[in-house]
Write a protein that holds these residues in place. Structure first.
Motif, PDB file in Angstrom:
ATOM      1  N   THR A 138       4.978  94.122  75.109  1.00 40.58           N
ATOM      2  CA  THR A 138       5.518  93.431  73.933  1.00 40.58           C
ATOM      3  C   THR A 138       6.141  94.403  72.947  1.00 40.58           C
ATOM      4  N   ALA A 139       5.873  95.693  73.119  1.00 40.75           N
ATOM      5  CA  ALA A 139       6.488  96.689  72.241  1.00 40.75           C
ATOM      6  C   ALA A 139       7.927  96.993  72.641  1.00 40.75           C
ATOM      7  N   ASP A 143      -6.148  96.645  67.177  1.00 40.33           N
ATOM      8  CA  ASP A 143      -4.833  96.686  66.518  1.00 40.33           C
ATOM      9  C   ASP A 143      -3.965  97.837  67.035  1.00 40.33           C
ATOM     10  N   SER A 189      -0.849  99.660  68.323  1.00 47.77           N
ATOM     11  CA  SER A 189       0.590  99.423  68.201  1.00 47.77           C
ATOM     12  C   SER A 189       1.345 100.695  68.556  1.00 47.77           C
ATOM     13  N   VAL A 234      -0.431  94.842  74.791  1.00 52.64           N
ATOM     14  CA  VAL A 234       0.528  95.146  73.718  1.00 52.64           C
ATOM     15  C   VAL A 234       1.681  96.014  74.193  1.00 52.64           C
ATOM     16  N   TYR A 279      -4.078 102.811  65.974  1.00 50.29           N
ATOM     17  CA  TYR A 279      -5.148 101.856  66.302  1.00 50.29           C
ATOM     18  C   TYR A 279      -6.248 101.983  65.259  1.00 50.29           C
TER      19      TYR A 279
END
Length: 423
Positions: free
Chosen positions: A184-185, A142, A144, A181, A157
């Motif tokens: 995509t951020a 996870d 981010s 990720v 995370y």
């Protein structure tokens, strides 16, 4: 130096652990960047969503080109992180069964390319980083990214047991590939994606079979094929196929029969096939390669057709430029290299995209393409085999060295390519 690089501080305002760079992804790009940052005394933390065993076994590229070898050598790390064996610089190209040997030696002095599988490079980089006290966190879930355009970024995370963590940092390096990720951020509309589908599929096969004397590319009326060494007793093969094929369409007997036909070698030795997959040849470039405090590195920013072996080497080039840029900022307060990172990387990216596209089209069109395109491709190959000037240009592009021999001024127009000895 290693002790300094491993020291982290707690940010009292956010209860986040503070470091200079968070590197997302522990593949070739991420581990090269982390190792170079560590060598420069710049603190960093590496986050990887996969296990160490998974990362260590990923088999992809196999040649570290001359420019990349010399890059590691300039950092004093070549002997430590590069496995494999020196590449003799000879590439075999078979056209309609006729063999031609082409050299990628450009006449410059210094270390040469190495036959070094990706997993060997990653393993050695990982060992070097950890032995130096580096902070590498596997199975980070996870992940981010936050506040990328603020005074400091934060990366959150979870550990495998579900415990949440946060890292405050000056910079984030997105080294987690095309499907990670990091990119995509970036908000929609910030990056421009330049994509190209070559309309070509490749079946890639890894087998415990004798490697060739030289890396081999073959083309003819039955299509394209290639044979590359992946160790003293292993080989990787490539077969042109329809893009929508699946591995089930290629049972072992069909694989070996087709390889023998396309490589023009009825006596080609076989062996147990340990892996096979089909992928579509595509090219992709995202511009710019930076958003605020996030810097995209390697496949997170660009995908290149595998022809020419430029994908991993471009990632190593990105990592080198970013490591030097961060070092300059931390050590001297100079952000010039950070500000020009994207433009400098993209000049190399587009140069290698053009070369890979040229080689992809040439070797596939020289096979079973439209007769007009086939004759054009055969003319290009004939020029490569018989023109010293064409051979020198090909060697320069394969070697990966800048025509200027050093840093490229990116804020000026390209100018007259002939004056630079360009292609």
């Amino acid at each position: 130096m290693a002790e300094e690089a491993s020291q982290l501080q707690v940010d009292p305002a956010s209860a986040a652990v503070s470091t200079t760079v968070v590197v997302i992804g522990a593949g070739p790009a991420g581990m090269t960047l982390a190792t170079l940052l560590q060598h420069s005394g710049v603190p960093c933390v590496v986050l990887e969503r996969r296990s160490r065993e998974h990362v260590a076994q990923r088999q992809r590229a196999g040649i570290v080109e001359t420019r990349a070898v010399r890059m590691f050598d300039s950092w004093g790390l070549a002997d430590r992180v590069l496995g494999g064996i020196p590449y003799d610089g000879i590439l075999e190209i078979r056209v309609d069964g006729c063999s031609h040997l082409v050299s990628d030696r450009d006449g410059s002095d210094g270390p040469v390319a190495r036959l070094c599988p990706q997993q060997v490079l990653v393993q050695k980089l990982t060992e070097t980083f950890l032995e130096g006290g580096g902070d590498l966190r596997f199975e980070a879930a996870d992940v981010s990214l936050h506040d990328l355009t603020g005074d400091r970024a934060t990366v959150s995370y979870r550990t495998p047991d579900g415990t949440p963590h946060a890292l405050a940092c000056d910079f984030v390096a997105g080294c987690d590939g095309d499907r990670g990720v990091s990119r995509t951020a970036v908000p929609d509309g910030v990056l421009t994606a330049h994509a190209f589908d070559h309309g070509i599929g490749w079946l890639t096969v890894l087998a415990d079979a004798p490697p060739p004397a030289h890396p081999l590319l073959a083309t003819g009326p039955h299509g394209f094929a290639a044979h590359f060494p992946r160790g003293p007793h292993a080989s990787r093969y490539y077969l042109q196929c329809p893009p929508d094929d699946t591995p089930d369409d290629w049972p072992e007997q069909r694989v070996w029969d087709t390889l023998r036909t396309r490589l023009g070698d009825p006596a080609l030795g076989s062996g147990p096939i340990t892996d096979r997959e089909v992928f579509r040849l595509r090219s992709l470039v995202h511009d710019p390669m930076r958003h605020g405090r996030l810097f995209l590195v390697g496949d997170a920013a660009h995908i290149v057709s595998p022809m020419g072996g430029k994908g991993m080497n471009l990632a190593l080039y990105d990592a080198d430029l970013l490591a030097r840029a961060v070092r300059d900022f931390v050590r001297d307060g100079d952000d010039t290299a950070l500000d020009t990172y994207s433009a400098r990387c993209l000049r190399r990216v587009w140069n290698d995209q053009e070369f890979s596209h040229w080689l992809t089209r040439t070797l596939h069109d020289a096979g079973d393409a439209d007769p007009f395109l086939r004759h054009l491709a055969l003319a290009r190959l004939d020029r490569l085999f018989h023109s010293p000037a064409a051979a020198r240009a090909f060697a320069e592009l394969m070697t990966g060295l800048d025509p200027s021999g050093g840093a490229v001024p990116v804020l000026e127009p390209f100018g007259d390519l002939s004056a630079r000895g360009g292609d």
